[in-house]
Design an enzyme around this catalytic site. Structure first.
Site, PDB file in Angstrom:
ATOM      1  N   LYS A 112       0.843  -1.194   0.000  1.00  0.00           N
ATOM      2  CA  LYS A 112       0.000   0.000   0.000  1.00  0.00           C
ATOM      3  C   LYS A 112       0.878   1.243   0.000  1.00  0.00           C
ATOM      4  O   LYS A 112       1.864   1.309   0.715  1.00  0.00           O
ATOM      5  CB  LYS A 112      -0.908   0.011   1.232  1.00  0.00           C
ATOM      6  CG  LYS A 112      -2.196  -0.774   1.080  1.00  0.00           C
ATOM      7  CD  LYS A 112      -3.093  -0.551   2.276  1.00  0.00           C
ATOM      8  CE  LYS A 112      -4.440  -1.227   2.076  1.00  0.00           C
ATOM      9  NZ  LYS A 112      -5.350  -1.010   3.208  1.00  0.00           N
ATOM     10  N   ARG A 132     -26.141  -5.036   4.590  1.00  0.00           N
ATOM     11  CA  ARG A 132     -25.616  -6.354   4.230  1.00  0.00           C
ATOM     12  C   ARG A 132     -25.951  -7.415   5.277  1.00  0.00           C
ATOM     13  O   ARG A 132     -25.703  -8.591   5.070  1.00  0.00           O
ATOM     14  CB  ARG A 132     -24.092  -6.270   4.049  1.00  0.00           C
ATOM     15  CG  ARG A 132     -23.641  -5.126   3.153  1.00  0.00           C
ATOM     16  CD  ARG A 132     -22.161  -5.175   2.865  1.00  0.00           C
ATOM     17  NE  ARG A 132     -21.881  -6.140   1.825  1.00  0.00           N
ATOM     18  CZ  ARG A 132     -20.651  -6.516   1.474  1.00  0.00           C
ATOM     19  NH1 ARG A 132     -19.612  -6.047   2.128  1.00  0.00           N
ATOM     20  NH2 ARG A 132     -20.465  -7.387   0.507  1.00  0.00           N
ATOM     21  N   GLU A 179     -20.138  -8.364   7.926  1.00  0.00           N
ATOM     22  CA  GLU A 179     -21.226  -7.717   8.647  1.00  0.00           C
ATOM     23  C   GLU A 179     -22.245  -8.721   9.186  1.00  0.00           C
ATOM     24  O   GLU A 179     -22.773  -8.542  10.291  1.00  0.00           O
ATOM     25  CB  GLU A 179     -21.922  -6.701   7.734  1.00  0.00           C
ATOM     26  CG  GLU A 179     -21.074  -5.502   7.361  1.00  0.00           C
ATOM     27  CD  GLU A 179     -20.183  -5.747   6.147  1.00  0.00           C
ATOM     28  OE1 GLU A 179     -19.460  -4.815   5.755  1.00  0.00           O
ATOM     29  OE2 GLU A 179     -20.217  -6.870   5.589  1.00  0.00           O
TER      30      GLU A 179
END
Length: 616
Positions: free
Chosen positions: A278, A391, A363
């Site tokens: 990253k 979700r 979730e």
């Protein structure tokens, strides 16, 4: 802008370049991403990590005929630049500009719209099966990050894909592990060997010969798995039915292109493990990829510079309350589905690590995990964005509400979210929560009210949701003392004549301003469920027009609750519902978008005058 990148108007131009020049192109592309994001804001660290992978994918595969699906999609800026949208980057995530995520209506190169995680493998598998049914040799590639791989949906898709025998390529973009010595020349060589035609042909020939001696075939397979398992961490994906390849250096274009070219020739489900970093190529982002994950405008040479201390955001108020409450209540536990920083839980995670649970991008699991804790006498607080709660709707109903378990939902990013657009706008939570029995639903109008609502929710012995918007509130001082509100009671915050504005949450502020202009009564309703029926009936008896104002879809929202109340009591009075229209609101400055929806002070006043003109 350097000359080489200037030559690329589409991936077809990219594929026309000499392979040796691709490294220079990647350098120019990375610098262009840095300069673009510094001018507009957006996701930076994740995009810098996928530059070489993006170049290699478009170089090897025949896009857009071959389909590339980017999971989550916040790593697609290089993809957008290479697919004809370079000149549009100046309006990235702005009204009338291009989205910060893949969007099918924006470009034929965006094969699938993504912004929530863990969907890419399912979508790519559907496309791969469609190609097989049509009898065409089209490739489908899912690019998924290691974070998104924590989502259960990704594993559901892997499990199904292994049995489909479709030409699917899953690329795991792993940016959590560093590229250490064991992901170097030897492993890159092994990856190219395992993806090559010789290895595949030899494997098939060996299986054909050994089929006549099943015990020997089984022994050979186990030996192969053992040998591959010693040098590569692919046993899990092999068990799903994928041919695992990797890990390889995701910043080595030569290795990427060679490996992808080999994989392109293989049949069936393939899994390529790519290791990236990253923030690659920008020192500040490499050192702090979280800080540079999602950024506002900044000086690319100076980096992000901290400014003067501002009033706290709603998210920060929640984080402070969480710590204060944990000091008082040992049974409090806090849960997040991979949004520690975004949900304001950093301090809590450091001060109360034993009671902090980051369950990953899962979730559904987060809610049922909370339900299990609640069954055993703990008081879970689930910090979750409005769109991410969507979700886990079945778990909200089946695992928590039906059993009437005391779980507190701190629902962040309720309402419009500006530059992130419709995929992240919390437009529907009032509508989908208020229809669930046992649920209590509140909306905070200020920083202090949020703190008191959270305390109220925690004091209850049933499922409770407290919603609040992104960013700063009106600047109300937050009281250290916590007091429970009377459940189901609103309050009059301005007395006026003829018109009563029934405002919910973030709409109290602009309704007050509109109320001054209209000389209208303004009520801070506070509770969406249970709705304050007594207050509604009192206002209906003393006013000519009731107007509900909410930063939620009008259909099924708080205004509908008021209409249902009036209908139950056979009250006939003109009622106007203001809220988000029945459409997806595109990205842009939140204040501008709210104004267009008539949800700022001027818009509310205008809408009321128009209605008064009709009823009079």
């Amino acid at each position: 802008m350097d000359a080489l990148l200037n030559q690329i108007g589409s991936p077809e131009d990219l594929r026309g370049l000499d392979r040796k020049s691709l490294g220079k192109l990647a350098e120019e592309l990375r610098q262009y991403v840095i300069e673009s994001v510094s001018a507009t804001g957006g996701h930076l660290s994740s995009n810098l990590g996928t530059v070489e992978l993006t170049v290699a994918l478009h170089y090897v595969f025949n896009t857009p005929y071959d389909r590339i699906i980017w999971d989550v999609g916040h790593q697609t800026y290089a993809h957008k630049i290479l697919t004809g949208r370079r000149d549009s980057m100046g309006k990235l995530r702005m009204k009338g500009g291009i989205s910060g995520f893949p969007k099918r209506s924006e470009s034929e190169y965006d094969a699938f719209g993504t912004a929530h995680s863990s969907t890419s493998i399912s979508a790519a598998l559907g496309m791969a099966v469609a190609a097989r049914l049509e009898g065409i040799q089209r490739r489908a590639i899912a690019v998924i990050g290691d974070g998104a791989m924590t989502g259960g949906m990704a594993f559901e898709a892997l499990n199904n894909a292994g049995a489909m025998d479709a030409n699917l390529l899953v690329i795991l973009n792993d940016n959590e592990m560093s590229i250490s010595r064991n992901v170097g020349a030897l492993d890159n060589y092994l990856a190219r060997l395992l993806s090559g035609s010789f290895y595949s042909a030899a494997r098939r020939a060996g299986e054909k010969v050994l089929k006549v001696v099943p015990p020997v075939l089984e022994l050979a397979k186990r030996a192969e798995e053992h040998v591959k398992g010693m040098v590569i961490p692919g046993t899990l994906f092999e068990e799903f039915g994928f041919n695992y390849i990797g890990p390889i250096d995701g910043h080595d274009l030569d290795v990427l292109i060679s490996t992808l070219s080999n994989v392109k020739k293989l049949e069936g489900p393939q899994f390529l493990h790519v290791v990236t970093k990253k923030g690659k190529g920008y020192d500040r982002a490499e050192q702090d990829p979280i800080l540079y994950h999602g950024v506002g405008k900044f000086d690319s040479k100076e980096g992000i510079v901290g400014g003067a201390r501002k009033k706290p955001t709603y998210t920060e108020v929640f984080g402070k309350w969480l710590c204060d409450m944990a000091e008082q209540e040992e049974k409090m536990v806090a849960i997040t589905p991979a949004m520690r920083e975004g949900s304001g839980m950093v301090e809590f995670s450091e001060r109360f690590p034993a009671r902090y649970f980051d369950v990953g991008i899962a979730e559904q699991h987060a809610l049922t995990f909370a339900a299990g804790l609640a069954c055993e006498g703990f008081k879970p607080v689930v910090a979750i964005y409005s769109t991410f709660l969507q979700r886990a709707y079945d778990q909200l109903i089946h695992d928590i509400a039906i059993q009437n378990l005391p779980v507190v939902f701190a629902i962040d990013r309720a309402g419009l979210v500006g530059a992130d657009g419709p995929t992240h706008a919390g437009s529907f939570d009032l509508s989908f929560m208020r229809c669930i029995p046992n649920m209590t639903v509140m909306a905070a109008s200020s920083e202090n009210e949020l703190r008191q609502m959270l305390y109220t929710a925690f004091s209850m012995n049933s499922p409770v949701a407290v919603r609040y918007p992104r960013g700063h509130g009106p600047g109300v001082e937050v009281e250290s003392e916590m007091k429970a509100l009377e459940v189901g009671r609103g309050q009059i915050v301005r007395s006026g004549k003829k018109v009563a504005l029934l405002a919910f949450g973030s709409m109290v502020g602009p309704s007050l301003s509109a109320g001054e202009e209209l000389d209208a009564t303004v009520a801070n309703m506070r509770f969406i469920k249970p709705i304050d029926e007594q207050l509604i009936l009192e206002l209906a008896a003393s006013h000519e027009l009731l107007v509900t104002v909410e930063e939620n879809a009008v259909m099924g929202g708080a205004g509908s609750a008021v209409a249902e109340c009036l209908a139950r009591h056979a009250i006939s009075i003109p009622l106007q519902n203001l809220g988000l229209p029945d459409e997806y609101i595109e990205q842009g400055d939140s204040s501008v978008l709210l104004s267009e929806c008539l949800l700022d002070a001027a818009g509310i006043a205008y809408a009321v005058r128009e209605r008064l003109a009709i009823i009079r």
